[in-house]
Design a protein around this motif. Structure first.
Motif, PDB file in Angstrom:
ATOM      1  N   VAL C 308       0.838  -1.199   0.000  1.00 32.18           N
ATOM      2  CA  VAL C 308       0.000   0.000   0.000  1.00 32.18           C
ATOM      3  C   VAL C 308       0.875   1.253   0.000  1.00 32.18           C
ATOM      4  CG1 VAL C 308      -1.693   1.312   1.319  1.00 32.18           C
ATOM      5  CG2 VAL C 308      -1.934  -1.147   1.096  1.00 32.18           C
ATOM      6  N   ALA C 309       1.913   1.251   0.842  1.00 28.18           N
ATOM      7  CA  ALA C 309       2.782   2.420   0.918  1.00 28.18           C
ATOM      8  C   ALA C 309       3.504   2.639  -0.402  1.00 28.18           C
ATOM      9  CB  ALA C 309       3.778   2.258   2.059  1.00 28.18           C
ATOM     10  N   LEU C 310       3.896   1.540  -1.020  1.00 30.17           N
ATOM     11  CA  LEU C 310       4.591   1.646  -2.304  1.00 30.17           C
ATOM     12  C   LEU C 310       3.678   2.324  -3.335  1.00 30.17           C
ATOM     13  CD1 LEU C 310       7.187   0.926  -3.819  1.00 30.17           C
ATOM     14  CD2 LEU C 310       6.104  -1.204  -4.516  1.00 30.17           C
ATOM     15  N   ILE C 311       2.433   1.903  -3.392  1.00 28.99           N
ATOM     16  CA  ILE C 311       1.494   2.495  -4.352  1.00 28.99           C
ATOM     17  C   ILE C 311       1.307   3.979  -4.051  1.00 28.99           C
ATOM     18  CG2 ILE C 311      -0.889   2.484  -5.164  1.00 28.99           C
ATOM     19  CD1 ILE C 311       0.715   0.138  -6.114  1.00 28.99           C
ATOM     20  N   TYR C 312       1.200   4.293  -2.763  1.00 29.49           N
ATOM     21  CA  TYR C 312       1.037   5.696  -2.368  1.00 29.49           C
ATOM     22  C   TYR C 312       2.220   6.529  -2.869  1.00 29.49           C
ATOM     23  CZ  TYR C 312       0.736   9.705   0.802  1.00 29.49           C
ATOM     24  OH  TYR C 312       0.681  10.956   1.323  1.00 29.49           O
ATOM     25  N   LEU C 313       3.416   5.988  -2.669  1.00 33.36           N
ATOM     26  CA  LEU C 313       4.610   6.718  -3.094  1.00 33.36           C
ATOM     27  C   LEU C 313       4.659   6.862  -4.605  1.00 33.36           C
ATOM     28  CD1 LEU C 313       7.215   5.161  -0.654  1.00 33.36           C
ATOM     29  CD2 LEU C 313       6.278   7.460  -0.598  1.00 33.36           C
ATOM     30  N   ILE C 314       4.268   5.799  -5.306  1.00 29.52           N
ATOM     31  CA  ILE C 314       4.282   5.874  -6.770  1.00 29.52           C
ATOM     32  C   ILE C 314       3.271   6.913  -7.245  1.00 29.52           C
ATOM     33  CG2 ILE C 314       3.770   4.598  -8.888  1.00 29.52           C
ATOM     34  CD1 ILE C 314       4.940   2.123  -7.522  1.00 29.52           C
ATOM     35  N   ALA C 315       2.107   6.938  -6.598  1.00 30.87           N
ATOM     36  CA  ALA C 315       1.091   7.931  -6.970  1.00 30.87           C
ATOM     37  C   ALA C 315       1.664   9.338  -6.800  1.00 30.87           C
ATOM     38  CB  ALA C 315      -0.160   7.754  -6.121  1.00 30.87           C
ATOM     39  N   ASN C 316       2.370   9.567  -5.702  1.00 33.60           N
ATOM     40  CA  ASN C 316       2.987  10.878  -5.481  1.00 33.60           C
ATOM     41  C   ASN C 316       4.007  11.217  -6.554  1.00 33.60           C
ATOM     42  OD1 ASN C 316       1.576  11.556  -3.301  1.00 33.60           O
ATOM     43  ND2 ASN C 316       3.200  11.234  -1.809  1.00 33.60           N
ATOM     44  N   LEU C 317       4.755  10.199  -6.929  1.00 33.32           N
ATOM     45  CA  LEU C 317       5.786  10.399  -7.956  1.00 33.32           C
ATOM     46  C   LEU C 317       5.124  10.796  -9.277  1.00 33.32           C
ATOM     47  CD1 LEU C 317       8.776  10.161  -8.625  1.00 33.32           C
ATOM     48  CD2 LEU C 317       8.377   7.791  -9.233  1.00 33.32           C
ATOM     49  N   ILE C 318       4.042  10.100  -9.608  1.00 35.52           N
ATOM     50  CA  ILE C 318       3.340  10.417 -10.862  1.00 35.52           C
ATOM     51  C   ILE C 318       2.826  11.859 -10.808  1.00 35.52           C
ATOM     52  CG2 ILE C 318       1.310   9.859 -12.245  1.00 35.52           C
ATOM     53  CD1 ILE C 318       1.750   6.936 -11.451  1.00 35.52           C
ATOM     54  N   VAL C 319       2.318  12.258  -9.638  1.00 36.74           N
ATOM     55  CA  VAL C 319       1.852  13.634  -9.486  1.00 36.74           C
ATOM     56  C   VAL C 319       2.979  14.614  -9.798  1.00 36.74           C
ATOM     57  CG1 VAL C 319       1.207  15.365  -7.790  1.00 36.74           C
ATOM     58  CG2 VAL C 319       0.009  13.186  -7.864  1.00 36.74           C
ATOM     59  N   ASP C 320       4.157  14.340  -9.237  1.00 36.02           N
ATOM     60  CA  ASP C 320       5.279  15.262  -9.456  1.00 36.02           C
ATOM     61  C   ASP C 320       5.641  15.350 -10.930  1.00 36.02           C
ATOM     62  OD1 ASP C 320       5.290  15.831  -6.858  1.00 36.02           O
ATOM     63  OD2 ASP C 320       7.072  14.675  -6.335  1.00 36.02           O
ATOM     64  N   ILE C 321       5.564  14.217 -11.612  1.00 39.21           N
ATOM     65  CA  ILE C 321       5.914  14.234 -13.039  1.00 39.21           C
ATOM     66  C   ILE C 321       4.864  15.012 -13.827  1.00 39.21           C
ATOM     67  CG2 ILE C 321       6.240  12.788 -15.068  1.00 39.21           C
ATOM     68  CD1 ILE C 321       7.356  10.643 -13.149  1.00 39.21           C
ATOM     69  N   LEU C 322       3.593  14.760 -13.515  1.00 41.47           N
ATOM     70  CA  LEU C 322       2.512  15.492 -14.183  1.00 41.47           C
ATOM     71  C   LEU C 322       2.662  16.995 -13.983  1.00 41.47           C
ATOM     72  CD1 LEU C 322      -0.766  13.483 -13.514  1.00 41.47           C
ATOM     73  CD2 LEU C 322       0.396  13.890 -15.675  1.00 41.47           C
ATOM     74  N   TYR C 323       2.968  17.331 -12.748  1.00 41.73           N
ATOM     75  CA  TYR C 323       3.222  18.709 -12.362  1.00 41.73           C
ATOM     76  C   TYR C 323       4.154  19.415 -13.324  1.00 41.73           C
ATOM     77  CZ  TYR C 323       2.373  20.978  -7.909  1.00 41.73           C
ATOM     78  OH  TYR C 323       1.872  21.734  -6.898  1.00 41.73           O
ATOM     79  N   ALA C 324       5.278  18.749 -13.551  1.00 39.38           N
ATOM     80  CA  ALA C 324       6.303  19.360 -14.390  1.00 39.38           C
ATOM     81  C   ALA C 324       5.803  19.493 -15.823  1.00 39.38           C
ATOM     82  CB  ALA C 324       7.575  18.532 -14.341  1.00 39.38           C
ATOM     83  N   PHE C 325       4.908  18.586 -16.234  1.00 39.60           N
ATOM     84  CA  PHE C 325       4.345  18.705 -17.571  1.00 39.60           C
ATOM     85  C   PHE C 325       3.416  19.905 -17.658  1.00 39.60           C
ATOM     86  CE2 PHE C 325       5.674  14.360 -18.624  1.00 39.60           C
ATOM     87  CZ  PHE C 325       6.068  14.591 -19.935  1.00 39.60           C
ATOM     88  N   ILE C 326       2.632  20.134 -16.608  1.00 39.77           N
ATOM     89  CA  ILE C 326       1.673  21.234 -16.647  1.00 39.77           C
ATOM     90  C   ILE C 326       2.376  22.570 -16.449  1.00 39.77           C
ATOM     91  CG2 ILE C 326      -0.337  22.240 -15.514  1.00 39.77           C
ATOM     92  CD1 ILE C 326      -1.158  19.434 -14.712  1.00 39.77           C
ATOM     93  N   ASP C 327       3.275  22.607 -15.480  1.00 42.97           N
ATOM     94  CA  ASP C 327       3.828  23.886 -15.067  1.00 42.97           C
ATOM     95  C   ASP C 327       5.294  24.002 -15.467  1.00 42.97           C
ATOM     96  OD1 ASP C 327       4.659  26.159 -13.830  1.00 42.97           O
ATOM     97  OD2 ASP C 327       3.489  25.810 -12.030  1.00 42.97           O
ATOM     98  N   PRO C 328       5.597  24.882 -16.421  1.00 44.45           N
ATOM     99  CA  PRO C 328       6.994  25.002 -16.869  1.00 44.45           C
ATOM    100  C   PRO C 328       7.928  25.511 -15.777  1.00 44.45           C
ATOM    101  CG  PRO C 328       5.657  26.762 -17.785  1.00 44.45           C
ATOM    102  CD  PRO C 328       4.716  25.804 -17.116  1.00 44.45           C
ATOM    103  N   ARG C 329       7.356  26.106 -14.704  1.00 43.90           N
ATOM    104  CA  ARG C 329       8.226  26.627 -13.651  1.00 43.90           C
ATOM    105  C   ARG C 329       8.823  25.522 -12.804  1.00 43.90           C
ATOM    106  NH1 ARG C 329       3.649  30.478 -11.495  1.00 43.90           N
ATOM    107  NH2 ARG C 329       2.577  28.637 -12.214  1.00 43.90           N
ATOM    108  N   VAL C 330       8.148  24.360 -12.802  1.00 44.77           N
ATOM    109  CA  VAL C 330       8.635  23.255 -11.981  1.00 44.77           C
ATOM    110  C   VAL C 330       9.735  22.528 -12.724  1.00 44.77           C
ATOM    111  CG1 VAL C 330       8.015  21.076 -10.907  1.00 44.77           C
ATOM    112  CG2 VAL C 330       6.423  22.977 -10.864  1.00 44.77           C
ATOM    113  N   ARG C 331      10.839  22.321 -12.028  1.00 42.75           N
ATOM    114  CA  ARG C 331      11.958  21.592 -12.625  1.00 42.75           C
ATOM    115  C   ARG C 331      12.086  20.249 -11.944  1.00 42.75           C
ATOM    116  NH1 ARG C 331      15.675  24.221 -15.784  1.00 42.75           N
ATOM    117  NH2 ARG C 331      14.466  25.543 -17.178  1.00 42.75           N
ATOM    118  N   TYR C 332      12.562  19.288 -12.708  1.00 42.60           N
ATOM    119  CA  TYR C 332      12.841  17.993 -12.077  1.00 42.60           C
ATOM    120  C   TYR C 332      13.980  18.133 -11.111  1.00 42.60           C
ATOM    121  CZ  TYR C 332      10.008  16.050 -15.806  1.00 42.60           C
ATOM    122  OH  TYR C 332       9.004  15.773 -16.642  1.00 42.60           O
TER     123      TYR C 332
END
Lengths: 396, 333, 332
Positions: C308-332
């Motif tokens: 469960v924790a692993l899935i939660y962490l992966i979901a967060n990771l996907i959010v961060d990646i999506l973030y960078a796609f939406i917002d050019p100000r966010v850098r990896y």
């Protein structure tokens, strides 16, 4: 269509509720003034702000509905056990077979017997308002007692859990650096797993220890028995309830730690905090005097919302069979036991669930309205509505 | 300046804001006229209603603000239209195309999620100037070159956060000029910028005004800019225009006590001054504005009538009007 | 792209301490607090002492806690750990139960997005109107409703009265591509299978997502309003953009906070599964965890929580990646 200043200037037409809140605030001011003369003069602007917030709250129908629901819930929790027709564990089945899974409105008769006297029931006919369960216990009485259970659990949880989080958040936010890093790592770990699972795990393993603790601490035991309105012989069952409380302490803090840390970090940037630091004001004093009051608003909103959240979670745990155990009257547990007879005895599921919904909804409505009232941006729109209405009247 | 070919004419404008604390009467009967080809200035302290007036021209006032009454006559190819009564779609066709804006803070004017080129391009596409965004972006390079954006070919692909404040404002100016507007409303275009950049931006505006044959409404609190840029000036105080005159006339011969005080508070390019004075008193609360003349509580020459009745607009010299009782039979000046 | 890769590696490394922390906490709670798990595993009070002794040896129960933890985790990850209660390989059990819960979560998430986002936008467009208030009350009711109660009401309506849904079995297609029946059925275009799955999982999914629908609607409304009142929106109006185009700008800017909340919610849904699965009798990870807790089978619990924790962490990771796609100000 005149736009004269005087006509549009004063906009607060005071209503009954406004006068009521004025009276409450006035009373508070009087007490503060007696304790510390000159308090009002120093805090006048703050008191005026409270007054405006109260007016804004009074103009929000959801807020008022929430207030009524919560007042109703608290009232039932306080007096419910005294006005309930029967005790939470009275098996009416002994007196009248009809009480077994009796539908709402069933009339039963209790004959004159020693058993009835032992249970303290006067002989005669009784109407089971909301029906009976599989022991012939009166559902209405159990729901009244259940309000007490929910209320006490929620109070006990809220008195400790969030404050652990607030303390951690304050420390992490103020000191920063390594302390912050460590505390937030721990918080992240707790956030990374589902609170419900953790609470279930704690609730499942704690009872033996809690039970032992209660046995050796008679004062605490009898205090809790009084609070939960339970009979002496159910102290063993109460240990499970107390385990839920302790379990929720342990899972109800990470959100607060996050929230408070964030607010502290932004409050710390304020010039007055920097000024206080430059003047050599002790750290502890800065935190309590200058930072805490500034983050109280959002914390208050969360506390209100979470009061409902705790009630809901506790009901959920009991529904899963890890919280309250029979014969304790608990809304979630009543549904758990009644579900065996669903949908025939639908009332055993429907009414306790509805009671939970109403109580939780009350807190959520208040919390949500408070959020609007405390946020200057949305508060403006809240009152703007009021003014538009008055103006339409004037335009005609 | 006697022959005025008006481009826009504001008559008796009232705007209220319905706020938390009460109704703010932000604009209280403002009237003025801008002539084609001139630079008209609105000056006044912060909160006096300059920006609100500018935004009201094309009905950009948003809740909780509301335009209560008045008219804004725009002379479109000689034909007058009242912008306050125009249909939403028709007005949209005017905004950004015939009347365009430059706002104060370029960092918040630009959408952070789109490139500067895209934002120029879409402004053109929405007004039918280009067929596609792609074509618009190609044209945007030229536009950015005219606003003296350094290295426009790469900048066109940059996001706002990758540009400096001055470059962002050049971008905003580019957007506002992209559709060859008749009237540009520049609302404190340099306030949010560094002092060195301010001059560059004002020089750019001057140059563009000459090249593109623009009419400019400049809103500022900076008297230096007024002297530098403007043909005619209106001084606003607490939601009203208190004085309007030719720029030389205003600096040489200010009539309204507020204008006089204002000019004593800043270096006056027309006079030698030994020291600057501040204006006593505070800016009035526009929820409960002073009765009569809104300046009377701070006015050194206040008379009885000033607190009772609103002063009339008087023409004290050709093209020089002032709203003050001093110049009536009551004042005897 | 190289940047993205480096970012992913960096983030995956930070997973490790969190996963260790999570499993360790559960391990401590479940293994240390209760007295004498070996005896319980061997059959409680009637347990034969030699069996208890053997279990103690086999599971290293006499060792210190860190050794025990290390032993449990390594065995679990190598799929060499057999549950002393069910006698199954724990990792095999998890692989069987997890897809069921994951499928339920996906359906719940679908409801949240398909209902919550439009509701939020409507509420923002008609702010302070009756519609807005109605959506607000609906949202608050959503977070106030005991989901077990709602589940029973819905069962009464859709099962007892309307006979629209099934409450038994788990439809499993004869083929396996991803191992998750719903996704497999969609990939294969197997409509019959899909309708079976939806008849079984549709309502539970809706119930699980119910609270999230309201929360999402509120977040969408508020961030939509925030971005509508932003300066760039006013400037978009001043530029004479059409309504549609202005809304495009507003929506994209509003997406940033929405994506965050949705990501967090996905993890939360997994945690909410036990109640829904209990009511609907779905053999998923939630019920498996409940069972493990009841049986003091902490080995199974630690394994589940790891998942469960692993899935939660992966979901967060996907959010961060999506973030960078939406917002050019966010850098990896």
């Amino acid at each position: 269509m005149s736009i004269a200043a005087e006509e549009l200037g004063e906009v607060y037409e005071k209503k009954v509720l406004d006068k009521l809140s004025d009276a409450v605030i006035g009373g508070f001011v009087k007490i503060a003034e007696t304790l510390r003369p000159g308090w009002y003069r120093r805090n006048k602007s703050r008191v005026d702000e409270w007054r405006l917030m109260a007016y804004a709250f009074n103009r929000s129908p959801p807020g008022i509905i929430g207030m009524l629901l919560v007042l109703g819930f608290v009232l039932v929790a306080l007096v419910g056990p005294y006005v309930a027709p029967f005790r939470y564990d009275t098996p009416l089945q002994f007196f009248d077979q009809n009480s077994y899974l009796a539908p709402p409105g069933t009339v039963i008769s209790v004959p004159n017997s020693t058993l009835a006297q032992n249970f303290g029931i006067k002989p005669g006919n009784y109407t089971l308002l909301l029906g009976g369960d599989d022991y012939g216990r009166d559902l209405w009485s159990r729901i009244l007692y259940g309000a007490r259970t929910s209320f006490v659990v929620a109070i006990l949880v809220m008195m400790v859990g969030p404050w652990i989080g607030i303390a951690i958040g304050l420390i992490a936010g103020y000191y920063g650096g390594k302390i912050d890093e460590l505390l937030m790592r721990i918080t992240d770990v707790f956030l990374a797993f589902p609170g419900l699972i953790l609470a279930i795990a704690f609730s499942a393993v704690l009872p033996p220890r809690i039970s032992a603790f209660l046995e050796s601490h008679a004062t605490i035991r009898s205090l809790l028995l009084t609070l939960f309105a339970l009979e002496e012989q159910h102290a063993g069952a109460m240990a499970y309830l107390v385990s839920v409380v302790v379990a929720l302490w342990l899972v109800w803090w990470p959100g607060y730690a996050r929230l408070v840390r964030g607010s502290v970090l932004s409050a710390r940037e304020n010039l007055y905090v920097e000024a206080a630091r430059a003047l050599g004001v002790p750290t502890r004093w800065i935190m309590i005097r200058h930072i805490l009051p500034n983050i109280l608003g959002p914390v208050l909103v969360y506390l209100t919302l979470d009061f409902g959240g705790v009630i809901l979670t506790e009901a959920g745990l009991s529904f899963l069979g890890v919280g309250a155990v029979p014969p304790i009257a608990d809304w979630g547990r009543i549904v758990y036991d009644g579900a065996n007879f669903f949908p025939n005895a639908w009332w055993l599921v429907f009414f306790p669930g509805l009671a939970t919904l109403l109580a939780v909804l009350g807190f959520n409505l208040i919390g949500d309205t408070l959020r609007d009232v405390l946020d200057p941006k949305t508060r403006r729109s809240l009152e703007f509505k009021l003014k538009k209405r008055e103006e339409v009247v004037e335009g005609e | 300046m006697s022959s005025c070919d008006p481009i826009i004419e504001v008559k008796n404008l009232y705007v209220n804001f319905y706020t938390y604390a009460g109704v703010v009467k932000a604009i209280d009967g403002v009237s003025f006229r801008i002539c084609r080809g001139e630079t008209y200035c609105l000056v006044g302290e912060t909160g006096c209603g300059k920006s609100v007036t500018a935004k009201s021209l094309t009905r950009l006032i948003r809740s909780p603000g509301r335009i209560e009454k008045g008219s804004v006559i725009y002379y479109r190819d000689g034909k007058p239209v009242d912008l306050l009564k125009l249909g939403e779609e028709e007005l949209r066709g005017i905004r950004g195309a015939e009347i365009s804006y430059i706002f104060q803070d370029p960092s918040s004017s630009l959408d952070p999620l789109y490139t500067i080129g895209y934002q120029v391009a879409e402004t053109m596409k929405e007004h039918g100037r280009v067929a596609s965004i792609k074509e618009g972006i190609r044209r945007a390079v030229d536009i950015l070159r005219t606003v003296l954006m350094p290295d426009p070919e790469t900048r066109v692909k940059n996001y706002p956060h990758e540009l400096s404040g001055g470059m962002k404002q050049r971008g905003v100016i580019g957007i506002s000029l992209s559709n060859k507007p008749r009237l540009v409303i520049a609302d404190e275009p340099t306030t949010a910028l560094d002092a060195t950049v301010q001059d560059q931006i004002m020089d750019l505006l001057k140059k563009l005004k000459a090249e593109e044959d623009l009419t400019v409404l400049l809103i500022t609190h900076n008297m230096g800019l007024v002297a530098d840029m403007c043909d005619r000036v209106a001084v606003m105080y607490a939601g009203r225009i208190v004085e309007e005159a030719d720029v030389f006339e205003l600096f040489a011969n200010p009539k309204h006590p507020y204008t006089q005080a204002l000019l004593r508070a800043v270096p006056n390019p027309m006079k030698r001054m030994d020291k600057l004075e501040s204006i006593p008193g505070t800016v009035p609360n526009l929820i409960f504005p002073p009765s009569g003349c809104r300046f009377h509580p701070r006015c050194p020459f206040a008379m009885d009538i000033c607190s009772r009745e609103r002063p009339p607009d008087l023409e004290v010299a050709p093209g020089h009007r002032v709203a003050c009782w001093l110049y009536t039979e009551h004042g005897g000046r | 792209m190289a940047e993205l890769k480096r970012f992913l590696i960096r983030r995956l490394i930070t997973f490790i301490p969190t996963l260790i922390g999570v499993t360790f906490i559960v391990f401590v709670i479940a293994a240390v607090i209760p007295a004498n798990p070996a005896k319980m595993w061997a059959g409680g009070e009637k347990a034969r002492p030699e069996v208890v002794e053997r279990i103690k040896k086999e599971y290293h129960l006499e060792d210190d806690i860190l050794t025990q933890y290390y032993f449990v985790m390594t065995k679990l990850l190598k799929n060499e750990m057999v549950s002393p209660v069910t006698q199954h390989y724990i990792w095999d059990d998890l692989k069987m139960y997890f897809p069921v819960t994951f499928q339920l979560t996906i359906i719940a998430f679908f409801f949240i997005i398909a209902i919550g986002i439009p509701l939020g936008i409507v509420a923002a467009l008609y702010r302070d109107s009756v519609v807005d208030t109605a959506i607000r009350i609906l949202a608050l009711t959503g977070v106030s409703t005991p989901i077990f109660w709602l589940a029973y009401l819905m069962i009464f309506l859709f099962f007892t009265r309307l006979h629209w849904i099934t409450l038994a079995g788990t439809p499993t297609p004869p083929y396996s591509i991803t191992g998750i029946p719903l996704i497999d059925a969609i990939l294969k275009g197997d409509l019959d299978m899909l309708s079976q799955i939806l008849a079984r999982f549709g309502l539970p999914g809706f119930i699980l997502g119910f609270a999230g629908i309201g929360v999402t609607a509120r977040i969408v409304r508020n961030s939509f309003l925030d971005s509508m009142s932003a300066d760039f929106t006013e400037y978009a109006m001043a530029r004479g953009l059409t309504k549609m185009r202005i809304y495009m700008h507003v929506l994209k800017n509003a997406m940033v906070p929405i994506v965050t909340v949705l990501g967090l919610m996905f993890g939360g849904l997994l945690g909410g599964a036990p109640i829904t699965e209990t009511v609907f009798g779905i053999p998923g990870l939630g019920r498996y965890m409940l069972q493990a807790i009841r049986n003091f089978d902490y080995l199974a619990l630690v394994g589940s929580v790891f998942f469960v924790a692993l899935i939660y962490l992966i979901a967060n990771l996907i959010v961060d990646i999506l973030y960078a796609f939406i917002d050019p100000r966010v850098r990896y």
